[in-house]
Write a protein that holds these residues in place. Sequence first.
Motif, mmCIF file in Angstrom:
data_model
loop_
_atom_site.group_PDB
_atom_site.id
_atom_site.type_symbol
_atom_site.label_atom_id
_atom_site.label_comp_id
_atom_site.label_asym_id
_atom_site.label_seq_id
_atom_site.Cartn_x
_atom_site.Cartn_y
_atom_site.Cartn_z
ATOM 1 N N ILE A 26 0.797 -1.235 0.000
ATOM 2 C CA ILE A 26 0.000 0.000 0.000
ATOM 3 C C ILE A 26 0.824 1.277 0.000
ATOM 4 O O ILE A 26 0.266 2.367 -0.005
ATOM 5 C CB ILE A 26 -0.986 0.037 1.194
ATOM 6 C CG1 ILE A 26 -0.228 0.053 2.525
ATOM 7 C CG2 ILE A 26 -1.976 -1.118 1.129
ATOM 8 C CD1 ILE A 26 -1.113 0.328 3.736
ATOM 9 N N ALA A 27 2.160 1.146 0.016
ATOM 10 C CA ALA A 27 2.970 2.364 0.136
ATOM 11 C C ALA A 27 4.307 2.238 -0.584
ATOM 12 O O ALA A 27 4.853 1.146 -0.724
ATOM 13 C CB ALA A 27 3.219 2.683 1.607
ATOM 14 N N ARG A 63 10.257 7.481 5.088
ATOM 15 C CA ARG A 63 8.992 8.093 4.673
ATOM 16 C C ARG A 63 8.141 7.038 3.969
ATOM 17 O O ARG A 63 8.604 6.373 3.041
ATOM 18 C CB ARG A 63 9.269 9.264 3.737
ATOM 19 C CG ARG A 63 8.014 10.019 3.324
ATOM 20 C CD ARG A 63 8.340 11.190 2.412
ATOM 21 N NE ARG A 63 9.094 12.196 3.146
ATOM 22 C CZ ARG A 63 10.166 12.838 2.669
ATOM 23 N NH1 ARG A 63 10.614 12.582 1.462
ATOM 24 N NH2 ARG A 63 10.784 13.739 3.388
ATOM 25 N N LEU A 64 6.895 6.901 4.418
ATOM 26 C CA LEU A 64 5.923 6.023 3.771
ATOM 27 C C LEU A 64 4.949 6.899 3.004
ATOM 28 O O LEU A 64 4.265 7.730 3.602
ATOM 29 C CB LEU A 64 5.163 5.184 4.795
ATOM 30 C CG LEU A 64 5.994 4.326 5.747
ATOM 31 C CD1 LEU A 64 5.095 3.621 6.739
ATOM 32 C CD2 LEU A 64 6.840 3.344 4.987
ATOM 33 N N GLY A 98 -1.379 15.241 1.204
ATOM 34 C CA GLY A 98 -0.438 15.001 0.120
ATOM 35 C C GLY A 98 0.914 15.657 0.297
ATOM 36 O O GLY A 98 1.689 15.725 -0.635
ATOM 37 N N GLY A 99 1.221 16.161 1.467
ATOM 38 C CA GLY A 99 2.540 16.720 1.718
ATOM 39 C C GLY A 99 2.584 18.225 1.856
ATOM 40 O O GLY A 99 3.658 18.808 1.953
ATOM 41 N N THR A 132 -1.675 10.505 4.075
ATOM 42 C CA THR A 132 -1.089 10.293 2.750
ATOM 43 C C THR A 132 0.410 10.012 2.841
ATOM 44 O O THR A 132 0.961 9.296 2.015
ATOM 45 C CB THR A 132 -1.341 11.508 1.831
ATOM 46 O OG1 THR A 132 -0.864 12.694 2.470
ATOM 47 C CG2 THR A 132 -2.824 11.657 1.528
ATOM 48 N N ILE A 133 1.072 10.580 3.872
ATOM 49 C CA ILE A 133 2.504 10.367 4.092
ATOM 50 C C ILE A 133 2.744 10.240 5.587
ATOM 51 O O ILE A 133 2.223 11.039 6.373
ATOM 52 C CB ILE A 133 3.346 11.534 3.537
ATOM 53 C CG1 ILE A 133 3.135 11.691 2.028
ATOM 54 C CG2 ILE A 133 4.832 11.330 3.849
ATOM 55 C CD1 ILE A 133 3.767 12.948 1.440
ATOM 56 N N LEU A 134 3.543 9.252 5.975
ATOM 57 C CA LEU A 134 3.994 9.111 7.357
ATOM 58 C C LEU A 134 5.510 9.193 7.334
ATOM 59 O O LEU A 134 6.155 8.520 6.531
ATOM 60 C CB LEU A 134 3.550 7.782 7.956
ATOM 61 C CG LEU A 134 3.849 7.618 9.439
ATOM 62 C CD1 LEU A 134 2.856 8.432 10.266
ATOM 63 C CD2 LEU A 134 3.788 6.162 9.848
ATOM 64 N N GLU A 135 6.054 10.025 8.203
ATOM 65 C CA GLU A 135 7.487 10.296 8.173
ATOM 66 C C GLU A 135 8.083 10.070 9.560
ATOM 67 O O GLU A 135 7.567 10.582 10.552
ATOM 68 C CB GLU A 135 7.669 11.750 7.748
ATOM 69 C CG GLU A 135 9.051 12.157 7.393
ATOM 70 C CD GLU A 135 9.054 13.584 6.850
ATOM 71 O OE1 GLU A 135 8.926 13.749 5.625
ATOM 72 O OE2 GLU A 135 9.159 14.519 7.660
#
Length: 157
Positions: A26-27, A63-64, A98-99, A132-135
């Motif tokens: 998924i990522a 970062r995912l 989305g960042g 949307t993003i995991l960091e």
Amino acid sequence: MRKKIINSENKQEIIPDPKWLDIDNIALVEVTSEDQAFPIECALLPGKVSLWRASERGKQMIRLIFDNPQSIKEIRLKFEELKVERTQEYVLRCFQDGGQSYQEIVRQQWNFSPDGSTCEIEEYEVDLPAVTILELSINPDISDRNVFASLNELRLA
């Protein structure tokens, strides 16, 4: 005790715990560096017995980037240090747009000591509806010694 002896031809594949998200499917995963002997898959995928370790010393980032927004309710992190006394700091943040902007989930410091505290396991209950993003940013030693960042496990549910 229930026990069964099997031969090598009948070994069963490890079935992942359905509680955790299947990050592999998924990522996209971005890392600032990785030691070829300790790739990021070792920390992200169930059934791996190793860890991720950076190939360069100092601060690192994992970062995912999710293919589709994910609802995240739980985050589990595991770090281990058996040899070097150090104070590590990590920051976990997410983007739900989305960042464009981020939300800091946690900033944590941990003191590792070979004679005492060698393992840090953190489990966070969160309510993040559309990530949307995991960091994950890791500073392996805040005193700025040349230490390699590592991560034993990152799980999301």
